[in-house]
Design a protein around this motif. Sequence first.
Motif, PDB file in Angstrom:
ATOM      1  N   ILE A 112       0.874  -1.156   0.044  1.00 19.02           N
ATOM      2  CA  ILE A 112       0.028   0.022  -0.054  1.00 19.02           C
ATOM      3  C   ILE A 112       0.867   1.337   0.059  1.00 19.02           C
ATOM      4  CG2 ILE A 112      -1.746   1.324   1.287  1.00 19.02           C
ATOM      5  CD1 ILE A 112      -2.727  -1.279  -0.303  1.00 19.02           C
ATOM      6  N   PRO A 113       2.189   1.294   0.771  1.00 20.38           N
ATOM      7  CA  PRO A 113       2.664   2.576   0.778  1.00 20.38           C
ATOM      8  C   PRO A 113       3.344   2.949  -0.864  1.00 20.38           C
ATOM      9  CG  PRO A 113       3.300   1.239   2.723  1.00 20.38           C
ATOM     10  CD  PRO A 113       2.612   0.442   1.668  1.00 20.38           C
ATOM     11  N   GLU A 114       3.610   1.848  -1.557  1.00 17.00           N
ATOM     12  CA  GLU A 114       4.085   2.008  -2.853  1.00 17.00           C
ATOM     13  C   GLU A 114       2.802   2.643  -3.729  1.00 17.00           C
ATOM     14  OE1 GLU A 114       5.802  -1.219  -4.820  1.00 17.00           O
ATOM     15  OE2 GLU A 114       6.956  -1.593  -2.938  1.00 17.00           O
ATOM     16  N   VAL A 115       1.571   2.310  -3.461  1.00 17.85           N
ATOM     17  CA  VAL A 115       0.475   2.924  -4.192  1.00 17.85           C
ATOM     18  C   VAL A 115       0.475   4.183  -3.952  1.00 17.85           C
ATOM     19  CG1 VAL A 115      -1.919   2.478  -4.541  1.00 17.85           C
ATOM     20  CG2 VAL A 115      -0.854   0.445  -4.064  1.00 17.85           C
ATOM     21  N   PHE A 116       0.578   4.501  -2.669  1.00 16.72           N
ATOM     22  CA  PHE A 116       0.453   6.091  -2.262  1.00 16.72           C
ATOM     23  C   PHE A 116       1.563   6.897  -2.914  1.00 16.72           C
ATOM     24  CE2 PHE A 116      -2.527   4.821   1.114  1.00 16.72           C
ATOM     25  CZ  PHE A 116      -3.276   5.798   1.204  1.00 16.72           C
ATOM     26  N   LEU A 117       2.739   6.408  -2.939  1.00  7.12           N
ATOM     27  CA  LEU A 117       3.875   7.098  -3.601  1.00  7.12           C
ATOM     28  C   LEU A 117       3.746   7.171  -5.107  1.00  7.12           C
ATOM     29  CD1 LEU A 117       6.962   5.466  -1.736  1.00  7.12           C
ATOM     30  CD2 LEU A 117       6.075   7.890  -1.558  1.00  7.12           C
ATOM     31  N   GLU A 118       3.081   6.357  -5.677  1.00  8.65           N
ATOM     32  CA  GLU A 118       2.738   6.188  -7.418  1.00  8.65           C
ATOM     33  C   GLU A 118       1.736   7.177  -7.368  1.00  8.65           C
ATOM     34  OE1 GLU A 118       1.799   2.334  -8.580  1.00  8.65           O
ATOM     35  OE2 GLU A 118       3.831   1.336  -8.123  1.00  8.65           O
ATOM     36  N   ALA A 119       0.571   7.278  -6.544  1.00 10.41           N
ATOM     37  CA  ALA A 119      -0.362   8.327  -6.771  1.00 10.41           C
ATOM     38  C   ALA A 119       0.059   9.694  -6.500  1.00 10.41           C
ATOM     39  CB  ALA A 119      -1.346   8.267  -5.604  1.00 10.41           C
ATOM     40  N   ALA A 120       1.060   9.861  -5.657  1.00  9.91           N
ATOM     41  CA  ALA A 120       1.821  11.340  -5.348  1.00  9.91           C
ATOM     42  C   ALA A 120       2.533  11.575  -6.800  1.00  9.91           C
ATOM     43  CB  ALA A 120       2.714  10.969  -4.251  1.00  9.91           C
ATOM     44  N   SER A 121       3.175  10.621  -7.367  1.00 15.70           N
ATOM     45  CA  SER A 121       3.991  10.912  -8.488  1.00 15.70           C
ATOM     46  C   SER A 121       3.152  11.228  -9.541  1.00 15.70           C
ATOM     47  CB  SER A 121       4.676   9.667  -8.984  1.00 15.70           C
ATOM     48  OG  SER A 121       5.303   9.864 -10.091  1.00 15.70           O
ATOM     49  N   ALA A 122       1.789  10.688  -9.630  1.00 14.27           N
ATOM     50  CA  ALA A 122       0.737  11.057 -10.590  1.00 14.27           C
ATOM     51  C   ALA A 122       0.333  12.457 -10.389  1.00 14.27           C
ATOM     52  CB  ALA A 122      -0.242  10.130 -10.596  1.00 14.27           C
ATOM     53  N   LEU A 123       0.021  12.889  -9.057  1.00 17.19           N
ATOM     54  CA  LEU A 123      -0.473  14.255  -8.632  1.00 17.19           C
ATOM     55  C   LEU A 123       0.740  15.279  -9.227  1.00 17.19           C
ATOM     56  CD1 LEU A 123      -1.916  13.083  -5.188  1.00 17.19           C
ATOM     57  CD2 LEU A 123      -3.272  14.187  -7.459  1.00 17.19           C
ATOM     58  N   GLU A 124       1.973  14.961  -8.815  1.00 18.58           N
ATOM     59  CA  GLU A 124       2.974  15.784  -9.193  1.00 18.58           C
ATOM     60  C   GLU A 124       3.167  15.985 -10.626  1.00 18.58           C
ATOM     61  OE1 GLU A 124       7.168  15.449  -7.404  1.00 18.58           O
ATOM     62  OE2 GLU A 124       6.150  13.694  -6.510  1.00 18.58           O
ATOM     63  N   GLN A 125       2.897  15.170 -11.542  1.00 16.75           N
ATOM     64  CA  GLN A 125       2.952  15.343 -13.052  1.00 16.75           C
ATOM     65  C   GLN A 125       1.780  15.882 -13.520  1.00 16.75           C
ATOM     66  OE1 GLN A 125       4.498  11.912 -15.371  1.00 16.75           O
ATOM     67  NE2 GLN A 125       4.452  10.706 -13.377  1.00 16.75           N
ATOM     68  N   ALA A 126       0.720  16.027 -12.620  1.00 19.48           N
ATOM     69  CA  ALA A 126      -0.566  16.617 -12.839  1.00 19.48           C
ATOM     70  C   ALA A 126      -0.452  18.136 -12.394  1.00 19.48           C
ATOM     71  CB  ALA A 126      -1.746  15.834 -12.273  1.00 19.48           C
ATOM     72  N   GLY A 127       0.491  18.457 -11.593  1.00 25.00           N
ATOM     73  CA  GLY A 127       0.934  19.910 -11.453  1.00 25.00           C
ATOM     74  C   GLY A 127      -0.139  20.072 -10.124  1.00 25.00           C
ATOM     75  N   ARG A 128      -0.489  19.093  -9.239  1.00 27.81           N
ATOM     76  CA  ARG A 128      -1.083  19.235  -7.918  1.00 27.81           C
ATOM     77  C   ARG A 128      -0.185  18.835  -6.809  1.00 27.81           C
ATOM     78  NH1 ARG A 128      -6.587  15.613  -8.754  1.00 27.81           N
ATOM     79  NH2 ARG A 128      -6.686  16.144  -6.652  1.00 27.81           N
ATOM     80  N   HIS A 129       0.983  19.665  -6.670  1.00 24.64           N
ATOM     81  CA  HIS A 129       1.894  19.547  -6.093  1.00 24.64           C
ATOM     82  C   HIS A 129       1.861  19.330  -4.315  1.00 24.64           C
ATOM     83  CE1 HIS A 129       4.658  20.040  -9.502  1.00 24.64           C
ATOM     84  NE2 HIS A 129       4.107  21.167  -9.680  1.00 24.64           N
ATOM     85  N   LYS A 130       0.798  20.111  -4.275  1.00 21.27           N
ATOM     86  CA  LYS A 130       0.405  20.157  -2.541  1.00 21.27           C
ATOM     87  C   LYS A 130      -0.369  19.061  -2.360  1.00 21.27           C
ATOM     88  CE  LYS A 130       0.512  25.238  -1.468  1.00 21.27           C
ATOM     89  NZ  LYS A 130      -0.341  26.400  -1.064  1.00 21.27           N
ATOM     90  N   ASP A 131      -1.279  18.376  -3.239  1.00 23.60           N
ATOM     91  CA  ASP A 131      -1.822  17.110  -2.983  1.00 23.60           C
ATOM     92  C   ASP A 131      -0.754  15.934  -2.691  1.00 23.60           C
ATOM     93  OD1 ASP A 131      -4.419  18.269  -2.799  1.00 23.60           O
ATOM     94  OD2 ASP A 131      -4.623  17.927  -5.117  1.00 23.60           O
TER      95      ASP A 131
END
Length: 595
Positions: free
Chosen positions: A341-360
């Motif tokens: 599960i932590p890997e999924v959270f980190l992958e989701a964070a990576s997707a959010l970064e690429q989408a420009g949602r840095h604070k999320d």
Amino acid sequence: GLPAALPALPLELTVLYNSLLFTVGASNSAIEGEADGIRQGLLRVLEACGSCGQDLSMEELWQKVLREVTVGELQAPLHRLGALQAAWWLAAGRLGSVAGLFQLLSAAEDTGRGHCSEGQNELLSLLKAWRVPAERASLPLVQSAEDLKEILCTAAAFLQGLQELEAGNFPTALSFLQEAAGGLCSKKVLAEIYTCLGCCAQQMGKPQTALQYLKRALQVDFQCLSALSHAAVVYHELGEMDAELQALALLYEALEKKPPAAASSSPYFLIQTELLVHTPTHTSLLRHRHPSEVKYLLAQRCLQHGRVTDAVEHYLDFLALLQEGIQQQVPLDGSSTLPRIPEVFLEAASALEQAGRHKDAITMCEEVIRRTTDLIPRILRVEERLELPECPLPGAGLAGGLLSQKKESLCCLAWRTAGYLHQGWAWAKLGNSKEAITQFSRCLSDLLRVQLQGPATEPTENLQPEVQVLQKIRLLSLIGRGTQFLELGRHKEALLDFQHGLQVSPGDPAATSYLVQALWKLDRKQEAAAQWQKLSQSSPGEQEGKERFRHVPFSFRPLPLYLVLCLEQAMFPHSETLASTIQDYLGTAAQDTSS
């Protein structure tokens, strides 16, 4: 309780045959165990003939009955009972016992018929050659021996195909499965056979043929979702991203809906092929993915292919599914393909970064950091190479437990430091270099918990995977912090970070390029030019190799998906400009020297 009597035995065995069929049909579940009714029936036959066989195994009992009982009126009922016995043995995977039984039945009927021609499978040849002996009159049968024979042939071919598939004998498996596809079975089983044929063709390196079989499976039975799942895998291997994502989306939609009752296009039989085929290979190939697994796969594939908006949507949907309860979302039989599960959270964070949602993304990483804080010891002493002895030694179980515990601690440390790493890059994108430096520094501070024990000259490619990931995180954090020092004009501190990065990964092109830039900004132009020349003199093959495997740490082991974005962010963006500047400098220096 009545004593066995020869005149009544044909009726008795026919009633037994019908009752066993009704019992199996009523349960509508896979046949398991031994058929005690068949054993009692055979013992009654021996009793009527003045013999006994209480201590014999089933194989021995059948041999005794078929060799000693020659009464003509009993041959047809015994043959039908033999076909039922074959069904039980096929369900148990005892193909050799089935072949032996039908050799006896063929010999009892006709000593000249029981041999298969060269190149034919013995079991299938025996089954096809078998005929129930003629009889004057028979009671009504709930399933004829001919129908049962056809089902036995289909099941035998299917089972042998699965065995050969498991053994890696793919051409032989293909032949058996094609034989099974031409046999008597329901739509559901036929679709399963085509799915197995598709898997076999895929293993043989024939993806287009595999897709044809898998499409045929879905045409036969649109509820055969395992065929859709395997089709997505084949599309992935072919690099057909749109088709793969479409297959996964359809699969998820189908899994979310409650399927209607399956319709059968074949006549209803009490014993059917699906009751006889339930091997581990069959279960594995035809396993239905859980909706959460498919949703995660959609998210992962979209992230890998740069479909950032879709990736964010799928990751957030998946995390919402997890909040409903992990037990409901993850199969409990150990067959899940989901990552931790932590890997999924980190992958989701990576997707959010690429989408420009840095604070999320920062918030997502904070959740990983918070949940792993208490799971990591202050000091983590690990061998660079952790290996258990081949031969179990006293205390090996305890050693294995300690090994597993250390690996788990290393994984937790990797997730926590990756969280800080992502936060550092996110703050950098938001233009807050000081906060970015703080997060990169926290990452590097946490990595100091690891104390490697082993030869100082241990080759990097021999490091255990968890240590390699931590080394890559260390390198990326040093590069990240160095770039922010450059942004703040703190060039000496930046230089130190890039130098330390090259100690972690000697020759790394990104760290070397940033090192050159830092030296140039410190007006150490001659050193900068020397380092740049050293980098540019790398052989083309080596440089291409570095580019090709830039998402792979050290020994070409795949880098976790959650680190790929960080690796891309660490790549030096001004290579051409820097190269032009240094070339001008070298050209000017050469002119000054010549003049």
